[in-house]
Structure formats: structure tokens, C-alpha cells
Write an enzyme that holds these catalytic residues in place. Structure first.
Site, PDB file in Angstrom:
ATOM      1  N   LEU A   1      -9.389 -15.079 -70.315  1.00  0.00           N
ATOM      2  CA  LEU A   1     -10.532 -14.872 -69.429  1.00  0.00           C
ATOM      3  C   LEU A   1     -11.425 -13.731 -69.903  1.00  0.00           C
ATOM      4  O   LEU A   1     -10.963 -12.759 -70.491  1.00  0.00           O
ATOM      5  CB  LEU A   1     -10.039 -14.564 -68.012  1.00  0.00           C
ATOM      6  CG  LEU A   1      -9.128 -15.598 -67.355  1.00  0.00           C
ATOM      7  CD1 LEU A   1      -8.754 -15.141 -65.945  1.00  0.00           C
ATOM      8  CD2 LEU A   1      -9.777 -16.967 -67.320  1.00  0.00           C
ATOM      9  N   HIS A   2     -12.719 -13.871 -69.635  1.00  0.00           N
ATOM     10  CA  HIS A   2     -13.698 -12.824 -69.909  1.00  0.00           C
ATOM     11  C   HIS A   2     -14.665 -12.768 -68.737  1.00  0.00           C
ATOM     12  O   HIS A   2     -14.498 -13.484 -67.733  1.00  0.00           O
ATOM     13  CB  HIS A   2     -14.411 -13.063 -71.239  1.00  0.00           C
ATOM     14  CG  HIS A   2     -14.992 -14.438 -71.389  1.00  0.00           C
ATOM     15  ND1 HIS A   2     -16.050 -14.906 -70.639  1.00  0.00           N
ATOM     16  CD2 HIS A   2     -14.652 -15.473 -72.212  1.00  0.00           C
ATOM     17  CE1 HIS A   2     -16.352 -16.142 -70.995  1.00  0.00           C
ATOM     18  NE2 HIS A   2     -15.515 -16.510 -71.940  1.00  0.00           N
ATOM     19  N   GLU A   3     -15.675 -11.931 -68.835  1.00  0.00           N
ATOM     20  CA  GLU A   3     -16.590 -11.739 -67.720  1.00  0.00           C
ATOM     21  C   GLU A   3     -17.313 -13.023 -67.317  1.00  0.00           C
ATOM     22  O   GLU A   3     -17.700 -13.187 -66.159  1.00  0.00           O
ATOM     23  CB  GLU A   3     -17.620 -10.655 -68.057  1.00  0.00           C
ATOM     24  CG  GLU A   3     -17.069  -9.243 -68.009  1.00  0.00           C
ATOM     25  CD  GLU A   3     -16.611  -8.840 -66.612  1.00  0.00           C
ATOM     26  OE1 GLU A   3     -17.236  -9.294 -65.628  1.00  0.00           O
ATOM     27  OE2 GLU A   3     -15.638  -8.075 -66.504  1.00  0.00           O
TER      28      GLU A   3
ATOM     29  N   HIS B   1     -15.971 -16.047 -67.170  1.00  0.00           N
ATOM     30  CA  HIS B   1     -15.080 -16.701 -66.210  1.00  0.00           C
ATOM     31  C   HIS B   1     -15.126 -15.990 -64.856  1.00  0.00           C
ATOM     32  O   HIS B   1     -15.170 -16.630 -63.800  1.00  0.00           O
ATOM     33  CB  HIS B   1     -13.639 -16.685 -66.723  1.00  0.00           C
ATOM     34  CG  HIS B   1     -13.408 -17.457 -67.979  1.00  0.00           C
ATOM     35  ND1 HIS B   1     -13.128 -16.844 -69.171  1.00  0.00           N
ATOM     36  CD2 HIS B   1     -13.412 -18.788 -68.227  1.00  0.00           C
ATOM     37  CE1 HIS B   1     -12.951 -17.757 -70.105  1.00  0.00           C
ATOM     38  NE2 HIS B   1     -13.130 -18.948 -69.564  1.00  0.00           N
TER      39      HIS B   1
ATOM     40  N   GLY C   1     -19.845 -22.875 -67.028  1.00  0.00           N
ATOM     41  CA  GLY C   1     -20.808 -21.977 -67.635  1.00  0.00           C
ATOM     42  C   GLY C   1     -21.813 -22.712 -68.507  1.00  0.00           C
ATOM     43  O   GLY C   1     -21.495 -23.717 -69.141  1.00  0.00           O
TER      44      GLY C   1
ATOM     45  N   GLN D   1     -21.190 -30.045 -72.453  1.00  0.00           N
ATOM     46  CA  GLN D   1     -20.003 -30.386 -71.681  1.00  0.00           C
ATOM     47  C   GLN D   1     -20.312 -30.481 -70.196  1.00  0.00           C
ATOM     48  O   GLN D   1     -19.952 -31.455 -69.526  1.00  0.00           O
ATOM     49  CB  GLN D   1     -18.929 -29.322 -71.915  1.00  0.00           C
ATOM     50  CG  GLN D   1     -17.748 -29.376 -70.951  1.00  0.00           C
ATOM     51  CD  GLN D   1     -16.788 -28.229 -71.182  1.00  0.00           C
ATOM     52  OE1 GLN D   1     -16.043 -28.233 -72.139  1.00  0.00           O
ATOM     53  NE2 GLN D   1     -16.811 -27.225 -70.298  1.00  0.00           N
TER      54      GLN D   1
ATOM     55  N   SER E   1     -17.228 -15.574 -75.208  1.00  0.00           N
ATOM     56  CA  SER E   1     -16.381 -16.729 -75.490  1.00  0.00           C
ATOM     57  C   SER E   1     -14.987 -16.241 -75.804  1.00  0.00           C
ATOM     58  O   SER E   1     -14.806 -15.175 -76.408  1.00  0.00           O
ATOM     59  CB  SER E   1     -16.933 -17.527 -76.690  1.00  0.00           C
ATOM     60  OG  SER E   1     -15.994 -18.483 -77.147  1.00  0.00           O
TER      61      SER E   1
END
Length: 387
Positions: free
Chosen positions: A59-61, A63, A221, A227, A264
Site C-alpha cells: 500500500l501507498h498513499e 491506496h 485509481g 483498467q 505505484s
């Protein structure tokens, strides 16, 4: 507990469930369909909307922004956490894909301190090749139903066997025996050319997750714009009711505040010299976007050429300076977000045709580059906004 299984770690380091003296809470982790469906049925009985954020962990910001948005809009949110083997071709990076369980927990803890949510985590990070651990004294298996019912955030963390009950080969689709969902047309271009298996894996797992969670709303996102747009097509074409197509929300890409690199999970692969080069894709797309904004009689080819020139210039600079970083162009494309058709001829003529048909004149410029062994994607919207 009527069959509901929830694994927990008290992130404050104290034993037991609930809230400690410092306000720490626990997030329920559901790992079976039975547990998830009992929870979802209770939410339905109570008349509560459910937001869903599908993730593969690391996870990152970006998410966290999706999760925070869902928590702010709906009384209940499910974050799914599953590294999906089917969207990785046998030659791709399934085994090396970042598994950062402890840092994921820390990020969620930070988020939940802000949102005043309830928190619990799992002793086993789901998906293939995660290290299995034995619960310690600070871990408690089998939270009571009240813990689950009161938490606004729940994690659905299934194993491979839960999501693919027929089991067998999951990466080599020639040997896979089971049901897949293929995205024809829009799934055969851009990312679909570079990664021919990717959208089949994504469409299949998201169909399964939507069937399992039955979310009122889902959040994705913009970084993965093709996607997300394809998933709206999937919801429309398969007559899916949870979520309805207009309830699949696409939120703006979260970027580094200094050089604007799209966040990412794969950015973790970049070495420091590669990280310094990585923003070139955003720079290329920005230059192309500015050309679109001039409103002059330009073509899609002109816009693509502008972006590719920026990448070529950066490649030459790297070579002259002998930085030892390999930069390779994969693709740049300008396309219609509804049809996925490329825009190559006059932009003004294309816009006029769209206006004459009463349709939007917004477009997308998207691209991918290789920086070393890391493949990066990004996009910018031209004349429209997401969500």
C-alpha cells in the site's frame, strides 16, 4: 461466533481487542467467503452502503486516498487484499511483486488514527508465497461478531483457494481449467498489447470480488485508467448490479509532491539513479497535454510525437552523462475513453464529430516506459475529469 473468522493484531502492541488507553483500535480481517457473506448480509439488513477498494497490498498513499474517500462517503468499507496470480503472465513479476505486510499495517494504522475507525489485521498475508506465521501472544484469532459489526473498515484477505476454488494452474492460461472473463476490443490495445494476459486476469478477479463483496460502490485509481474504464464496461455488459457502472469511481492519480511521479507499488523496484529518471513519463505526457490545450489544429500523431520526443531527449541525456540507466519507450497513445479508439488525425475534426453526436470531447493520453527492469505507466486526462 457463528462461523465468522477474523484474525487480528493489536497494532498498539497490547493484547486483546477493542480500544487501548491511547485510542488504538482493530480492523477485522475476513479470510473466508462464509465470513464475508455473513458480514455483508448483516450490512444489508441494517441498510448500510458498502464501499470496496480492491488492492494487492504494498500500500501507498494512493491506496489510502481511495480508502479515505470510501470511509468518508459510506458507513462501511471493504479493502480487499489479494495478489492475483492470473494477471501475471509466467514471465512477469509475481514472485518479486512487493509484499510489505508490516508497512501496510503501519499505513492503515496512520489512516485509522485520522478516520477514527476500528482496526484488526491478519497473521498471514494472503496470496502466493507469503510467509506463514504462528500467532504470538499479541495476536488473537476469532474476534467476536461485535468487533466486526462495529468497524467501518473490514479487510477481505482471501487465499488462492478461496478465489480460485477449482485450483490448478493460474498463470499459464493455456493450462488453466476454469472460467475467465475476457475484455475484447478495449482490452486488446495499449496495456493489452504489452501485457496480453493482464486484463483477463483483472476482469476475472474483479468479477469474483464483486460477486463476493457485492459492493454498493467501488474505487479505483486513475493511474490504471484503462483498467478502470474497462471495468465499467464489464459492469455494463455483464449486467452487474453491485456495483452499478456509475458507482465505480475513478479517483485522481496520487503523485510525488516534488517530481509528480505517479505512486505505484512497483516504484520500490527502482534504484536511486532510476528513480531520478522515472518522472520522464509524466514530463512527456504533460508536454503532450499542453499541446492538446492550445486548441490549434493539431493531430493525435502530433501529440504522440511531442511526448515521445521528451522521452528520446531524456534517453540521449542519460547516454551523454553515462548514468548507467536504461530507458525504453513502450507506447504513447491518445484515445477515446468510451471506445478506446486511438485519435490519430485532426483533433478538432474528432471533437466536432463527437459534439455533433452529443458526446463528450474528452480524451486520454497514456503511456508506458521501462526504466531499468521496472515498467512504469501513467496517463493524463484531456478535457474531462474522473469520478
Amino acid at each position: 461466533m457463528d462461523g465468522i473468522r477474523s484474525d487480528r493484531i493489536d497494532l498498539s502492541g497490547k493484547e486483546g481487542s477493542g480500544i487501548d488507553g491511547k485510542g488504538s483500535r482493530e480492523i477485522p480481517i475476513l479470510r473466508t467467503l462464509e465470513a464475508l457473506r455473513k458480514w455483508r448480509n448483516d450490512a444489508r439488513i441494517r441498510g448500510l452502503e458498502v464501499g470496496c477498494i480492491p488492492t494487492m497490498g504494498a500500500l501507498h498513499e494512493g491506496h489510502l486516498n481511495l480508502i479515505k474517500t470510501s470511509l468518508s462517503r459510506h458507513p462501511l468499507t471493504v479493502m480487499t487484499l489479494f495478489v492475483n496470480p492470473m494477471q501475471f503472465a509466467p514471465s512477469e513479476d509475481l514472485l518479486s511483486y512487493p509484499r510489505t505486510f508490516e508497512s501496510d499495517l503501519n499505513l492503515l494504522q496512520t489512516l485509522l488514527h485520522t478516520s477514527q475507525s476500528h482496526t484488526t489485521t491478519t497473521d498471514t498475508f494472503p496470496g502466493p508465497d507469503y510467509p506463514k506465521t504462528t500467532p504470538t501472544s499479541s495476536q488473537s484469532l476469532g474476534a467476536d461478531a461485535g468487533d466486526i459489526k462495529e468497524s467501518p473498515l473490514v479487510i477481505f484477505a482471501p487465499t488462492n483457494d478461496v478465489m480460485y476454488p477449482l485450483r490448478g494452474e493460474l498463470q499459464d492460461l493455456r493450462r488453466y481449467k476454469g472460467v475467465t472473463v475476457d475484455m475484447k476490443g478495449g482490452g486488446d490495445v495499449m496495456e493489452g498489447v504489452s501485457r496480453p494476459q493482464f486484463f483477463t486476469g483483472v476482469a476475472t478477479i474483479c468479477t469474483k470480488l464483486f460477486n463476493a463483496v457485492e459492493p454498493s460502490h467501488a474505487y479505483f485509481g486513475q493511474k490504471d485508467i484503462q483498467q478502470a474504464l474497462l471495468l465499467r464496461v464489464l459492469l455494463t455488459d455483464l449486467l452487474v448490479s453491485h456495483p452499478l457502472p456509475h458507482n465505480l469511481h475513478i479517483l485522481p492519480t496520487t503523485r510525488d509532491p516534488i517530481d509528480h511521479l505517479a505512486l505505484s507499488s512497483r516504484n520500490a523496484y527502482l534504484t536511486p539513479p532510476e528513480r531520478a529518471v522515472a518522472p520522464v513519463l509524466y514530463q512527456a505526457l504533460t508536454a503532450a497535454s499542453k499541446l492538446w490545450d492550445t486548441g490549434t489544429d493539431i493531430s493525435g500523431e502530433d501529440i504522440i510525437s511531442t511526448a515521445t520526443s521528451v522521452i528520446a531527449d531524456e534517453r540521449q541525456r542519460i547516454s551523454i552523462n553515462e548514468q548507467g540507466v536504461e530507458l525504453r519507450h513502450d507506447y504513447i497513445e491518445v484515445f477515446d475513453p468510451e471506445t478506446f479508439e486511438p485519435i490519430r488525425s485532426s483533433v478538432n475534426v474528432w471533437k466536432k464529430k463527437r459534439r455533433d453526436m452529443g458526446q463528450s470531447t474528452g480524451a486520454v493520453i497514456a503511456g508506458a516506459v521501462w526504466v531499468g527492469r521496472t515498467r512504469l505507466i501513467d496517463n493524463l486526462l484531456l478535457g474531462w475529469e474522473v469520478d
